[in-house]
Design a protein around this motif. Structure first.
Motif, mmCIF file in Angstrom:
data_model
loop_
_atom_site.group_PDB
_atom_site.id
_atom_site.type_symbol
_atom_site.label_atom_id
_atom_site.label_comp_id
_atom_site.label_asym_id
_atom_site.label_seq_id
_atom_site.Cartn_x
_atom_site.Cartn_y
_atom_site.Cartn_z
ATOM 1 N N HIS A 1 -4.367 8.575 -13.147
ATOM 2 C CA HIS A 1 -4.954 7.433 -12.427
ATOM 3 C C HIS A 1 -4.013 6.238 -12.458
ATOM 4 C CE1 HIS A 1 -8.060 4.864 -10.773
ATOM 5 N NE2 HIS A 1 -7.779 3.982 -11.717
ATOM 6 N N TYR A 2 -3.390 5.995 -13.592
ATOM 7 C CA TYR A 2 -2.454 4.879 -13.700
ATOM 8 C C TYR A 2 -1.280 5.047 -12.730
ATOM 9 C CZ TYR A 2 0.725 1.447 -15.645
ATOM 10 O OH TYR A 2 1.585 0.378 -15.789
ATOM 11 N N ASP A 3 -0.838 6.303 -12.539
ATOM 12 C CA ASP A 3 0.297 6.557 -11.648
ATOM 13 C C ASP A 3 -0.062 6.433 -10.168
ATOM 14 O OD1 ASP A 3 2.024 6.977 -13.747
ATOM 15 O OD2 ASP A 3 1.758 9.153 -13.760
ATOM 16 N N ILE A 4 -1.283 6.847 -9.795
ATOM 17 C CA ILE A 4 -1.613 6.911 -8.370
ATOM 18 C C ILE A 4 -2.565 5.828 -7.888
ATOM 19 C CG2 ILE A 4 -1.268 9.413 -8.339
ATOM 20 C CD1 ILE A 4 -4.346 9.654 -8.057
ATOM 21 N N ARG A 5 -3.017 4.947 -8.764
ATOM 22 C CA ARG A 5 -4.055 3.989 -8.364
ATOM 23 C C ARG A 5 -3.613 3.070 -7.237
ATOM 24 N NH1 ARG A 5 -3.500 -0.002 -13.539
ATOM 25 N NH2 ARG A 5 -1.395 -0.600 -12.958
ATOM 26 N N ASN A 6 -2.336 2.677 -7.206
ATOM 27 C CA ASN A 6 -1.861 1.776 -6.156
ATOM 28 C C ASN A 6 -1.627 2.481 -4.831
ATOM 29 O OD1 ASN A 6 -1.881 -0.415 -7.904
ATOM 30 N ND2 ASN A 6 0.211 -0.028 -8.582
ATOM 31 N N MET A 7 -1.394 3.771 -4.864
ATOM 32 C CA MET A 7 -1.086 4.472 -3.622
ATOM 33 C C MET A 7 -2.230 5.339 -3.108
ATOM 34 S SD MET A 7 1.616 7.322 -5.001
ATOM 35 C CE MET A 7 2.605 6.157 -5.877
ATOM 36 N N LEU A 8 -3.309 5.464 -3.867
ATOM 37 C CA LEU A 8 -4.405 6.343 -3.457
ATOM 38 C C LEU A 8 -5.066 5.871 -2.175
ATOM 39 C CD1 LEU A 8 -6.159 8.801 -4.060
ATOM 40 C CD2 LEU A 8 -7.603 7.336 -5.472
ATOM 41 N N SER A 9 -5.312 4.590 -2.053
ATOM 42 C CA SER A 9 -5.970 4.109 -0.828
ATOM 43 C C SER A 9 -5.065 4.235 0.389
ATOM 44 C CB SER A 9 -6.433 2.664 -1.005
ATOM 45 O OG SER A 9 -5.342 1.832 -1.283
ATOM 46 N N SER A 10 -3.773 3.911 0.239
ATOM 47 C CA SER A 10 -2.878 4.033 1.395
ATOM 48 C C SER A 10 -2.602 5.487 1.748
ATOM 49 C CB SER A 10 -1.569 3.278 1.144
ATOM 50 O OG SER A 10 -0.896 3.805 0.034
ATOM 51 N N ALA A 11 -2.660 6.390 0.786
ATOM 52 C CA ALA A 11 -2.494 7.820 1.090
ATOM 53 C C ALA A 11 -3.758 8.399 1.713
ATOM 54 C CB ALA A 11 -2.134 8.587 -0.177
ATOM 55 N N SER A 12 -4.917 7.945 1.251
ATOM 56 C CA SER A 12 -6.176 8.487 1.768
ATOM 57 C C SER A 12 -6.451 8.023 3.189
ATOM 58 C CB SER A 12 -7.341 8.060 0.867
ATOM 59 O OG SER A 12 -7.175 8.570 -0.419
ATOM 60 N N PHE A 13 -6.212 6.760 3.452
ATOM 61 C CA PHE A 13 -6.543 6.206 4.763
ATOM 62 C C PHE A 13 -5.310 6.043 5.634
ATOM 63 C CE2 PHE A 13 -9.781 4.824 1.736
ATOM 64 C CZ PHE A 13 -10.862 5.507 2.282
ATOM 65 N N ASN A 14 -4.358 6.913 5.432
ATOM 66 C CA ASN A 14 -3.148 6.972 6.238
ATOM 67 C C ASN A 14 -3.474 7.694 7.541
ATOM 68 O OD1 ASN A 14 -0.519 7.678 7.228
ATOM 69 N ND2 ASN A 14 0.271 7.356 5.173
ATOM 70 N N SER A 15 -2.807 7.317 8.604
ATOM 71 C CA SER A 15 -3.068 7.980 9.884
ATOM 72 C C SER A 15 -2.638 9.443 9.853
ATOM 73 C CB SER A 15 -2.371 7.245 11.022
ATOM 74 O OG SER A 15 -0.966 7.235 10.824
ATOM 75 N N ALA A 16 -1.734 9.810 8.945
ATOM 76 C CA ALA A 16 -1.341 11.220 8.823
ATOM 77 C C ALA A 16 -2.503 12.064 8.301
ATOM 78 C CB ALA A 16 -0.141 11.357 7.893
ATOM 79 N N THR A 17 -3.288 11.535 7.388
ATOM 80 C CA THR A 17 -4.439 12.258 6.856
ATOM 81 C C THR A 17 -5.497 12.433 7.927
ATOM 82 O OG1 THR A 17 -4.019 11.285 4.691
ATOM 83 C CG2 THR A 17 -6.166 12.277 5.030
ATOM 84 N N LEU A 18 -5.922 11.332 8.525
ATOM 85 C CA LEU A 18 -6.968 11.385 9.543
ATOM 86 C C LEU A 18 -6.502 12.158 10.774
ATOM 87 C CD1 LEU A 18 -9.796 10.455 10.401
ATOM 88 C CD2 LEU A 18 -8.742 8.382 11.299
ATOM 89 N N GLY A 19 -5.280 11.926 11.200
ATOM 90 C CA GLY A 19 -4.770 12.595 12.396
ATOM 91 C C GLY A 19 -4.654 14.096 12.249
#
Length: 200
Positions: free
Chosen positions: A106-124
């Motif tokens: 969690h400490y490693d990914i907490r800053n990037m989890l939201s930008s990775a989850s709601f990235n247009s690559a994920t949704l697209g």
């Protein structure tokens, strides 16, 4: 065996032929293109891949139900809403799971989890899989392949940026402009390899 062949074929197709950045332009933001650390890129890509794959598992049954019960106009809006809701559920689950069970992760990914989850690559990638009426195995394979392809594309762009930094680039093209030119040339090379029309 046929199911495994379909899975591997769709994963390879999503990695190379339908790459999220080079053929679709998904996730090609300044923050993505200008990342410098290979370790951070791999962490971001793994996070995006996990979220996309788990979201495809969660959203596919909902998409199947929506396809059979709603008319076309309502179905499209419901598909977008269901896909976004599944991403939100997976985001929350990953956040809570890593925070309380795996605090080091969690400490490693907490800053990037939201930008990775709601990235247009994920949704697209999920919306492309659902609009193509893929089965469950193909949908999961496409989401997995899109995440891996996205990660490889960002690593390739990072390496290109390192090499460009060593060359003498005119002042007007330094930074983001030269990276966009580099990504465009790679996109054209992949389109030449594929040999088909632009996606519609």
């Amino acid at each position: 065996m046929n199911l495994l062949n379909d899975f591997l074929l769709i994963v390879l197709s999503a990695i190379v032929l339908q790459n999220a950045i080079f053929t679709r332009g998904f996730g090609a933001s300044k923050g993505s293109l200008m990342r410098t650390s290979s370790q951070k890129i791999l962490q971001f890509g793994c996070t995006l891949t996990v979220v996309a794959t788990l979201s495809s598992l969660l959203a596919w049954p909902v998409q199947l139900v929506l396809r059979d019960r709603l008319e076309a106009g309502v179905q499209l809006a419901a598909r977008y809403a269901a896909t976004l809701a599944s991403i939100c559920i997976v985001y929350t689950a990953v956040w809570l799971l890593t925070k309380y069970i795996f605090p080091g992760v969690h400490y490693d990914i907490r800053n990037m989890l939201s930008s990775a989850s709601f990235n247009s690559a994920t949704l697209g990638s999920l919306l492309i899989a659902f609009s193509g009426s893929y089965g469950l195995v193909q949908t999961v394979g496409f989401a997995l392949g899109s995440g891996i392809g996205y990660t490889l594309a960002i690593l390739l762009l990072c390496e290109g940026r390192r090499r460009i930094a060593l060359s003498d680039v005119p002042r007007a093209f330094r930074g983001m402009p030269v990276m966009l030119l580099y990504a465009g040339i790679l996109s054209l090379a992949i389109y030449g390899l594929i040999g088909h029309q632009l996606p519609t």
